[in-house]
Design a protein around this motif. Structure first.
Motif, PDB file in Angstrom:
ATOM      1  N   SER A   1      -0.198  -5.206   0.889  1.00 23.64           N
ATOM      2  CA  SER A   1       0.423  -4.237   1.807  1.00 23.64           C
ATOM      3  C   SER A   1      -0.663  -3.447   2.512  1.00 23.64           C
ATOM      4  O   SER A   1      -1.746  -3.221   1.966  1.00 23.64           O
ATOM      5  CB  SER A   1       1.386  -3.288   1.085  1.00 23.64           C
ATOM      6  OG  SER A   1       0.698  -2.207   0.503  1.00 23.64           O
TER       7      SER A   1
ATOM      8  N   MET B   1       4.572  -4.651   4.216  1.00 28.43           N
ATOM      9  CA  MET B   1       4.524  -5.290   2.899  1.00 28.43           C
ATOM     10  C   MET B   1       4.577  -6.806   3.028  1.00 28.43           C
ATOM     11  O   MET B   1       5.245  -7.351   3.908  1.00 28.43           O
ATOM     12  CB  MET B   1       5.706  -4.817   2.044  1.00 28.43           C
ATOM     13  CG  MET B   1       5.843  -3.303   1.926  1.00 28.43           C
ATOM     14  SD  MET B   1       4.567  -2.574   0.881  1.00 28.43           S
ATOM     15  CE  MET B   1       5.021  -3.263  -0.712  1.00 28.43           C
TER      16      MET B   1
ATOM     17  N   THR C   1       2.138 -12.039   8.280  1.00 27.07           N
ATOM     18  CA  THR C   1       2.039 -10.668   7.763  1.00 27.07           C
ATOM     19  C   THR C   1       0.653 -10.097   8.016  1.00 27.07           C
ATOM     20  O   THR C   1       0.513  -8.913   8.347  1.00 27.07           O
ATOM     21  CB  THR C   1       2.350 -10.644   6.260  1.00 27.07           C
ATOM     22  OG1 THR C   1       3.612 -11.268   6.015  1.00 27.07           O
ATOM     23  CG2 THR C   1       2.382  -9.215   5.740  1.00 27.07           C
TER      24      THR C   1
ATOM     25  N   GLY D   1      -3.192   1.027   1.248  1.00 32.17           N
ATOM     26  CA  GLY D   1      -2.562  -0.268   1.019  1.00 32.17           C
ATOM     27  C   GLY D   1      -2.594  -0.651  -0.438  1.00 32.17           C
ATOM     28  O   GLY D   1      -3.010   0.139  -1.303  1.00 32.17           O
TER      29      GLY D   1
END
Length: 365
Positions: free
Chosen positions: A158, A163, A188, A208
């Protein structure tokens, strides 16, 4: 100053400051005869060094390792392994404005409260620059773990609110190094990079989470009381700069489950070649550790990092005389530290497991 050594049998002591001439470490307890692959050690250091992308500090450090002792003809001798990496792009003058000013959410005030004096050049000993020595020490630990087939892989799961919404089993971990974010999912990773670039333009930062998977760990590592394996992993991770949380296995989410849901049911398997029975579990909510001791299942855990404290915005703060002042936002710093922290998490995990591997061997002598 205490607290510069980590480990019981496989011990790493680090030294040096962010803007001193060099940083380095001494490994004590590494068995003799271990083949040393310095290319592997350097590869680990290269993953951590600054200047890799627009998301990281532009400070340029080659972090070339120099081994000073403990290795002869490509193998460890059993003597202490001393190594260092010279600081090449240190600019202590860049920090003159911080000599009498405490940066918000840095160690400036707490360090001064403890010692009455501090190295204001990039935080000195409290700087994340120190973690380069951990990565080098962890690389030597991984070389020892290779003998047992233990493999450690970490990745960014993340960045800020973004996420990675996929299970570990569905990820292609060979993609971790395919992008600068070190997220194994390409789509992502791009979202994370876009978010970091947005914050960079705003002069802000983010935190993160890093997920780590350890495979091939022998059953029986760890101690049942104070030196539980997960306790030492937690200490290792929480000793990394900017880390705010650690959870292993089901972690905090396990507290909402029923025992009938959370228990890892034991199964017996037969080896196809030998016919000997072995044991596994249907699930692994335990994260590969039960009663403080490894079970032989995969160990997996997550490490949470706070946003980088240095931002490119003016902030109110105090100076050493107790007067309110304005801290100007400037300097060379990461927008998000987690991509560079991946090899640090792997290194600290390796140090813990190498130490417990040697302790387990000693317990059977």
């Amino acid at each position: 100053m205490a607290g510069n050594t980590f480990g019981t049998l496989f011990c790493l002591t680090t030294f040096g400051e962010s803007h001193g001439p060099a940083i380095g470490g001494i490994i004590d307890g590494c068995p003799a005869g271990l083949e040393v692959d310095l290319n592997f050690v350097q590869e680990c250091l290269d993953k951590r060094r600054p200047g890799q992308s627009g998301a990281t500090s532009p400070r340029k450090e080659s972090d070339l390792i120099e081994v000073l002792s403990g290795v002869f003809e490509g193998k460890t001798t059993g003597a202490p392994i001393a190594f260092m990496m010279r600081n090449q792009d240190h600019k202590p003058g860049d920090y003159d404005h911080l000599k009498d000013t405490f940066r918000p959410s840095h160690a400036d005030f707490s360090w001064t409260a403890k010692y009455g004096f501090r190295d204001h050049r990039g935080g000195g000993r409290s700087s994340a620059r120190e973690t380069a020595a951990r990565v080098a020490g962890g690389a030597f630990a991984q070389l020892l773990l290779n003998q047992t087939g233990t493999r450690i892989r970490a990745w960014v799961s993340s960045v800020g609110p973004i996420m990675l919404e996929k299970s570990i089993s569905s990820l292609n971990l060979s993609n971790i190094e395919a992008n600068t974010i070190r997220c194994p999912d390409v789509a992502t990773a791009q979202q994370m990079l876009d978010y970091i670039e947005k914050l960079k333009a705003e002069g802000d930062t983010t935190g993160g989470i890093i997920t780590c998977l350890v495979q091939g760990v022998p059953a029986g590592l760890g101690e049942p009381v104070f030196d539980k394996l997960q306790a030492d992993l937690a200490k290792a991770m929480l000793s990394i700069n900017a880390v705010k949380g650690f959870e292993y296995g089901s972690g905090f989410s396990g507290s909402a489950m029923k025992g009938s849901e959370h228990n890892d049911i034991i199964q017996k398997l037969l080896d196809e070649k030998t016919g000997k029975p072995s044991f596994t579990t249907r699930t692994n909510y335990s994260g590969g550790i039960q009663g403080g001791i490894s079970t032989g299942e995969d160990i997996w855990f997550r490490v949470a990092f706070k946003p980088v404290a240095t931002i490119m915005k003016d902030q109110q703060t105090l100076d050493s005389s107790g007067q309110l002042t304005t801290l100007e936002g400037k300097g060379r710093h990461d927008v998000c530290v987690v991509p560079r922290a991946v090899p640090i998490v792997e290194a600290m995990a390796a140090l813990v497991l190498a130490d417990h591997l040697l302790r387990e061997k000693c317990s059977k002598i």
